[in-house]
Design an enzyme around this catalytic site. Structure first.
Site, mmCIF file in Angstrom:
data_model
loop_
_atom_site.group_PDB
_atom_site.id
_atom_site.type_symbol
_atom_site.label_atom_id
_atom_site.label_comp_id
_atom_site.label_asym_id
_atom_site.label_seq_id
_atom_site.Cartn_x
_atom_site.Cartn_y
_atom_site.Cartn_z
ATOM 1 N N HIS A 1 0.826 -1.233 0.000
ATOM 2 C CA HIS A 1 0.000 0.000 0.000
ATOM 3 C C HIS A 1 0.847 1.264 0.000
ATOM 4 C CE1 HIS A 1 -3.630 -2.294 0.461
ATOM 5 N NE2 HIS A 1 -3.264 -2.812 1.624
ATOM 6 N N ASP B 1 -2.292 -10.565 -2.736
ATOM 7 C CA ASP B 1 -2.898 -10.164 -1.463
ATOM 8 C C ASP B 1 -4.372 -9.829 -1.708
ATOM 9 O OD1 ASP B 1 -1.923 -8.852 1.450
ATOM 10 O OD2 ASP B 1 -3.682 -7.850 0.581
ATOM 11 N N HIS C 1 -6.052 -7.371 -0.644
ATOM 12 C CA HIS C 1 -6.267 -5.935 -0.865
ATOM 13 C C HIS C 1 -5.494 -5.458 -2.100
ATOM 14 C CE1 HIS C 1 -6.723 -6.644 3.535
ATOM 15 N NE2 HIS C 1 -7.784 -5.865 3.379
ATOM 16 N N ASP D 1 -4.435 -13.154 3.016
ATOM 17 C CA ASP D 1 -5.691 -12.672 3.607
ATOM 18 C C ASP D 1 -6.889 -12.963 2.705
ATOM 19 O OD1 ASP D 1 -4.517 -10.838 1.885
ATOM 20 O OD2 ASP D 1 -4.595 -9.159 3.286
HETATM 21 C C1 OKP Z 1 -2.942 -4.469 4.500
HETATM 22 B B1 OKP Z 1 -2.613 -5.583 3.537
HETATM 23 C C2 OKP Z 1 -10.407 -3.089 8.188
HETATM 24 C C3 OKP Z 1 -10.091 -1.807 7.462
HETATM 25 C C4 OKP Z 1 -8.876 -1.952 6.599
HETATM 26 C C5 OKP Z 1 -6.466 -1.652 6.528
HETATM 27 C C6 OKP Z 1 -6.185 -2.963 5.898
HETATM 28 C C7 OKP Z 1 -4.767 -3.017 5.403
HETATM 29 C C8 OKP Z 1 -4.410 -4.336 4.775
HETATM 30 N N1 OKP Z 1 -11.674 -3.037 8.884
HETATM 31 N N2 OKP Z 1 -7.699 -1.623 7.292
HETATM 32 O O1 OKP Z 1 -3.013 -5.395 2.212
HETATM 33 O O2 OKP Z 1 -2.948 -6.897 3.974
HETATM 34 ZN ZN ZN Z 2 -4.100 -7.398 2.423
#
Ligand code: OKP
Ligand code: ZN
Length: 344
Positions: free
Chosen positions: A161, A197, A199, A286
Site C-alpha cells: 500500500h 494479497d 487488498h 488474507d
Molecule cells: C494491509 B494488507 C479493516 C479496514 C482496513 C487496513 C487494511 C490493510 C491491509 N476493517 N484496514 O493489504 O494486507
Molecule cells: Zn491485504
C-alpha cells in the site's frame, strides 16, 4: 530448498493501535504473524533461514520520493519530542480542495502529509522494523539474482500500500517495488509484480503506473466495496508509456477458489506474454476464508495450488510477504504457497 530471509527486528513494531469500526484496538498487523510463518518454514523444512544484509535506503529512493524516505526514521523521535504518547497515527489528510504540495512543519501535520490513511502507525521500534523489512526484501532479491530459482522474503511490516510518497494500510516502504526496481537496475529488462494479497496494492500500482518496464498485476477485493477503495478498478490499465502494463482483477465478496483461480490463470497468461526476466510475488494470504478483515473464501488446501500455478511460469521468482491476519493458519497458508511452488 527455498531460502527464507527473516529479521527479528520486525518485533519492535508492536503494540501499535488501529481505528476499526469506531474503536481503537490493537493492530491486526502484529509480530506473531511473522513468527508463526517462520516457525512453519522450520517445521516444513522449506530450507535455510538467513538474516538480512543491510542495504542503503538509497535503493528505496529509486521508487519512493527522497523526502518521504528521509522522514520515516525521524517520526518516533519527533513524536516524543512533541510530548506525545501512544502510537503516532496520522489523522488529517490533504484530500481534494486542500494543498498537497506544501509540507507543513509539525509531526502531526507531516504524518498526514505522508499518508493516505491512519493504518500505518509508529511506535518506538517501528523504523528499525521498516528498515529490516526493506533489507529482508533486498537480501532475498540478491539470492534470486545469484541464481536461486526462488527465495522467500519474510517481510514485516508489509509494503504494497506504500506509494512513492505515502504510507498507509500497515505499509511504509514498498518492499516488493524496491526489489523490482533493484532487479531492473541489475540488468533485468522487464520485471512483473504479481500481487495476490486480498487488498489492492495501490502503492505498487502508483509507483509503476506510467512505466512499461515493470508490469503490475493485482488480484483483489473490488474497491467499490473493499479497502483501499480509491484504486484498483479494472479500467486502470496504465498511463503514457505504461499503458497496457497494469492489470487489475477486482472480485466481489465471497469469491472462492474457482473464480479466484480463473483470474490467476488469466493473470499468468498476461504475465507469460510479457516475458519478464523475474517475477516478484506480493504474497498476501488474507484471501483465506477465516481472515478477520477480509471477505474471500480460499481454503488452506488452495494455497499450494497458487504456488504450483506460479511455478508453471518457469521464471525466477521472489516471494515478498504482505498481508494475512488469521494468525493461527497464516504459517500453513503462506508456506503452503511456497511448498506448492516447489512441487510438494
Ligand atoms: C494491509 B494488507 C479493516 C479496514 C482496513 C487496513 C487494511 C490493510 C491491509 N476493517 N484496514 O493489504 O494486507
Ligand atoms: Zn491485504
Amino acid at each position: 530448498m527455498m531460502k527464507t530471509v527473516f529479521s527479528p527486528l520486525h518485533a519492535g513494531h508492536s503494540g501499535q493501535m488501529e481505528l476499526v469500526a469506531g474503536e481503537i484496538v490493537p493492530g491486526f498487523e502484529k509480530p506473531s504473524r511473522a513468527e508463526i510463518i517462520k516457525a512453519r518454514v522450520e517445521t516444513e523444512k522449506l530450507g535455510p533461514i538467513l538474516p538480512p544484509e543491510s542495504h542503503d535506503v538509497a535503493l528505496a529512493k529509486r521508487v519512493h520520493r527522497a523526502d518521504y524516505i528521509d522522514f520515516l526514521p525521524t517520526v518516533w523521535e519527533r513524536w516524543e519530542a512533541a510530548g506525545k504518547t501512544g502510537s503516532a497515527i496520522p489523522f488529517t489528510w490533504p484530500t481534494r480542495g486542500l494543498r498537497g504540495d506544501v509540507a507543513p512543519r509539525t509531526i502531526e501535520a507531516l504524518l498526514g502529509f505522508y499518508s493516505f490513511d491512519g493504518g500505518a502507525s509508529f511506535v518506538k521500534g517501528t523504523w528499525d522494523a521498516i528498515k529490516s523489512s526493506h533489507d529482508v526484501g533486498l537480501t532475498a532479491a540478491h539470492l534470486v539474482k545469484a541464481g536461486e530459482r526462488a527465495a522467500f522474503a519474510l517481510c514485516r511490516p508489509p509494503g504494497h500500500h506504500a506509494g512513492a510518497a505515502f504510507m498507509g494500510g500497515y505499509c511504509f516502504i514498498n518492499n516488493a517495488a524496491v526489489a523490482a526496481q533493484w532487479f531492473r537496475d541489475q540488468g533485468a529488462a522487464r520485471v512483473t509484480v504479481l500481487d495476490v494479497d486480498y487488498h489492492h496494492g495501490n502503492g505498487t500500482q502508483e509507483i509503476f503506473y506510467d512505466r512499461a518496464d515493470v508490469q503490475v498485476i493485482n488480484l483483489h477485493g473490488d474497491p467499490m466495496t473493499e479497502y483501499p477503495f480509491f484504486l484498483g478498478h479494472a479500467d486502470e490499465r496504465g498511463a503514457g508509456p505504461g499503458e497496457g502494463f497494469n492489470h487489475n482483477y477486482p472480485m466481489p465478496f465471497g469469491t472462492a477458489w474457482d473464480a479466484w483461480s480463473a483470474s490467476l490463470d488469466d493473470a499468468c497468461e498476461k504475465l507469460a506474454a510479457y516475458s519478464p526476466d523475474v517475477v516478484v510475488v506480493s504474497l498476501g494470504v488474507d484471501t483465506f476464508e477465516k481472515d478477520p478483515i477480509s471477505h474471500f473464501k480460499l481454503k488452506s488446501a488452495d494455497y499450494p495450488k497458487i504456488g504450483r500455478r506460479i511455478a508453471k511460469l518457469n521464471l525466477p521468482t521472489l516471494f515478498v510477504m504482505e498481508g494475512g491476519y488469521a494468525v493461527d493458519e497464516i504459517g500453513v497458508n503462506a508456506v503452503g504457497v511456497l511448498t506448492g511452488f516447489e512441487g510438494r
